[in-house]
Design a protein around this motif. Sequence first.
Motif, PDB file in Angstrom:
ATOM      1  N   PRO A  43       0.826  -1.223   0.000  1.00  0.00           N
ATOM      2  CA  PRO A  43       0.000   0.000   0.000  1.00  0.00           C
ATOM      3  C   PRO A  43       0.852   1.262   0.000  1.00  0.00           C
ATOM      4  O   PRO A  43       2.016   1.252   0.407  1.00  0.00           O
ATOM      5  CB  PRO A  43      -0.796  -0.125   1.318  1.00  0.00           C
ATOM      6  CG  PRO A  43      -0.766  -1.582   1.646  1.00  0.00           C
ATOM      7  CD  PRO A  43       0.561  -2.086   1.164  1.00  0.00           C
ATOM      8  N   GLN A  44       0.264   2.348  -0.464  1.00  0.00           N
ATOM      9  CA  GLN A  44       0.946   3.633  -0.427  1.00  0.00           C
ATOM     10  C   GLN A  44       1.105   4.091   1.018  1.00  0.00           C
ATOM     11  O   GLN A  44       0.285   3.769   1.879  1.00  0.00           O
ATOM     12  CB  GLN A  44       0.168   4.679  -1.221  1.00  0.00           C
ATOM     13  CG  GLN A  44       0.206   4.460  -2.721  1.00  0.00           C
ATOM     14  CD  GLN A  44      -0.397   5.625  -3.479  1.00  0.00           C
ATOM     15  OE1 GLN A  44      -1.207   6.381  -2.943  1.00  0.00           O
ATOM     16  NE2 GLN A  44       0.008   5.789  -4.724  1.00  0.00           N
ATOM     17  N   THR A  45       2.152   4.855   1.257  1.00  0.00           N
ATOM     18  CA  THR A  45       2.428   5.337   2.609  1.00  0.00           C
ATOM     19  C   THR A  45       2.524   6.855   2.619  1.00  0.00           C
ATOM     20  O   THR A  45       2.723   7.480   1.577  1.00  0.00           O
ATOM     21  CB  THR A  45       3.761   4.766   3.129  1.00  0.00           C
ATOM     22  OG1 THR A  45       4.830   5.241   2.278  1.00  0.00           O
ATOM     23  CG2 THR A  45       3.745   3.251   3.134  1.00  0.00           C
ATOM     24  N   ARG A 120      12.798   9.838  -2.480  1.00  0.00           N
ATOM     25  CA  ARG A 120      11.446   9.306  -2.333  1.00  0.00           C
ATOM     26  C   ARG A 120      10.695   9.958  -1.184  1.00  0.00           C
ATOM     27  O   ARG A 120       9.492   9.821  -1.061  1.00  0.00           O
ATOM     28  CB  ARG A 120      11.496   7.791  -2.108  1.00  0.00           C
ATOM     29  CG  ARG A 120      12.011   6.996  -3.279  1.00  0.00           C
ATOM     30  CD  ARG A 120      11.990   5.504  -2.973  1.00  0.00           C
ATOM     31  NE  ARG A 120      10.668   5.044  -2.616  1.00  0.00           N
ATOM     32  CZ  ARG A 120      10.313   4.601  -1.407  1.00  0.00           C
ATOM     33  NH1 ARG A 120      11.191   4.557  -0.421  1.00  0.00           N
ATOM     34  NH2 ARG A 120       9.088   4.185  -1.184  1.00  0.00           N
ATOM     35  N   ARG A 122      10.799   9.114   1.933  1.00  0.00           N
ATOM     36  CA  ARG A 122      10.296   8.035   2.778  1.00  0.00           C
ATOM     37  C   ARG A 122      11.427   7.528   3.665  1.00  0.00           C
ATOM     38  O   ARG A 122      12.599   7.566   3.292  1.00  0.00           O
ATOM     39  CB  ARG A 122       9.779   6.850   1.943  1.00  0.00           C
ATOM     40  CG  ARG A 122       8.609   7.142   1.020  1.00  0.00           C
ATOM     41  CD  ARG A 122       7.343   7.458   1.790  1.00  0.00           C
ATOM     42  NE  ARG A 122       6.170   7.537   0.937  1.00  0.00           N
ATOM     43  CZ  ARG A 122       5.833   8.589   0.207  1.00  0.00           C
ATOM     44  NH1 ARG A 122       6.602   9.666   0.196  1.00  0.00           N
ATOM     45  NH2 ARG A 122       4.740   8.585  -0.542  1.00  0.00           N
ATOM     46  N   SER A 140       8.843   0.763   4.612  1.00  0.00           N
ATOM     47  CA  SER A 140       8.986   2.129   4.129  1.00  0.00           C
ATOM     48  C   SER A 140       7.746   2.950   4.457  1.00  0.00           C
ATOM     49  O   SER A 140       6.626   2.431   4.433  1.00  0.00           O
ATOM     50  CB  SER A 140       9.207   2.111   2.606  1.00  0.00           C
ATOM     51  OG  SER A 140       9.301   3.415   2.092  1.00  0.00           O
ATOM     52  N   GLY A 141       7.956   4.234   4.780  1.00  0.00           N
ATOM     53  CA  GLY A 141       6.824   5.104   5.061  1.00  0.00           C
ATOM     54  C   GLY A 141       7.263   6.405   5.700  1.00  0.00           C
ATOM     55  O   GLY A 141       8.429   6.795   5.643  1.00  0.00           O
ATOM     56  N   ASN A 144       4.102  12.283   7.293  1.00  0.00           N
ATOM     57  CA  ASN A 144       3.363  13.337   6.588  1.00  0.00           C
ATOM     58  C   ASN A 144       3.092  14.542   7.492  1.00  0.00           C
ATOM     59  O   ASN A 144       2.007  15.127   7.460  1.00  0.00           O
ATOM     60  CB  ASN A 144       2.053  12.791   6.022  1.00  0.00           C
ATOM     61  CG  ASN A 144       1.468  13.701   4.951  1.00  0.00           C
ATOM     62  OD1 ASN A 144       2.207  14.367   4.225  1.00  0.00           O
ATOM     63  ND2 ASN A 144       0.150  13.743   4.861  1.00  0.00           N
ATOM     64  N   TYR A 152       4.971   0.215   5.525  1.00  0.00           N
ATOM     65  CA  TYR A 152       4.575  -1.084   4.987  1.00  0.00           C
ATOM     66  C   TYR A 152       5.789  -1.791   4.387  1.00  0.00           C
ATOM     67  O   TYR A 152       6.747  -1.154   3.931  1.00  0.00           O
ATOM     68  CB  TYR A 152       3.530  -0.929   3.881  1.00  0.00           C
ATOM     69  CG  TYR A 152       2.162  -0.517   4.352  1.00  0.00           C
ATOM     70  CD1 TYR A 152       1.282  -1.447   4.904  1.00  0.00           C
ATOM     71  CD2 TYR A 152       1.736   0.806   4.228  1.00  0.00           C
ATOM     72  CE1 TYR A 152       0.018  -1.061   5.323  1.00  0.00           C
ATOM     73  CE2 TYR A 152       0.474   1.195   4.644  1.00  0.00           C
ATOM     74  CZ  TYR A 152      -0.377   0.254   5.189  1.00  0.00           C
ATOM     75  OH  TYR A 152      -1.634   0.643   5.599  1.00  0.00           O
TER      76      TYR A 152
END
Length: 202
Positions: A43-45, A120, A122, A140-141, A144, A152
Amino acid sequence: MSSILAPRAMRIAVVVMAVAGVAACADATLQPGQGHDRAPAIPQTPAGSPHDFDFEHGRWRTTLRRLVQPLSGSPQWADYTGTSKVHPVLGGRANLVELEVAGPLGRIEGLSLRLFDTQRRRWTLNYANVTGGTLELPMSGGFNGSRHGVFYGADTFKGDPILVRFVIDVLDADHCRFEQAFSADGGATWEVNWIAFDTRMP
């Protein structure tokens, strides 16, 4: 931090997030002929910033619980207490976490190296346990800009591909919470297997 380090469960995890003798850690490789041919999509993080982990530098009293047999339906949890130490390096763009906890089922000792990818935007969470002596597959994540970090990674557990999710919640300046979960169905459902709380030490 706590987990996370042992996860993946340090691994913390982890954190994890990778830990000595921890059954909750996923297998790092998929052997030929085992499991599925294709890993689930990650999934996107949230994006991160180089100072996401500034809050955590220092020494922490850690209490954690880990699910003894993940993805088995077993409700048995094990409890541990100990310390986590977070050392900033490279001007805070990386940090090193040492986890040492013990409980009725033994000791967990793990290491987490967190690195910020400036392109990236991240963080990668890289775990190792004292028995294996190698880094696990990274997660990675980022945060924000908030107090809620989500990470994830893809891994395998007993020969089958899984997704691993690691969540860090900054409760206040002196308290934070870590949670790791596995998904065996591509992220449709998640089973939490690692929960840790850190309280800042003088």
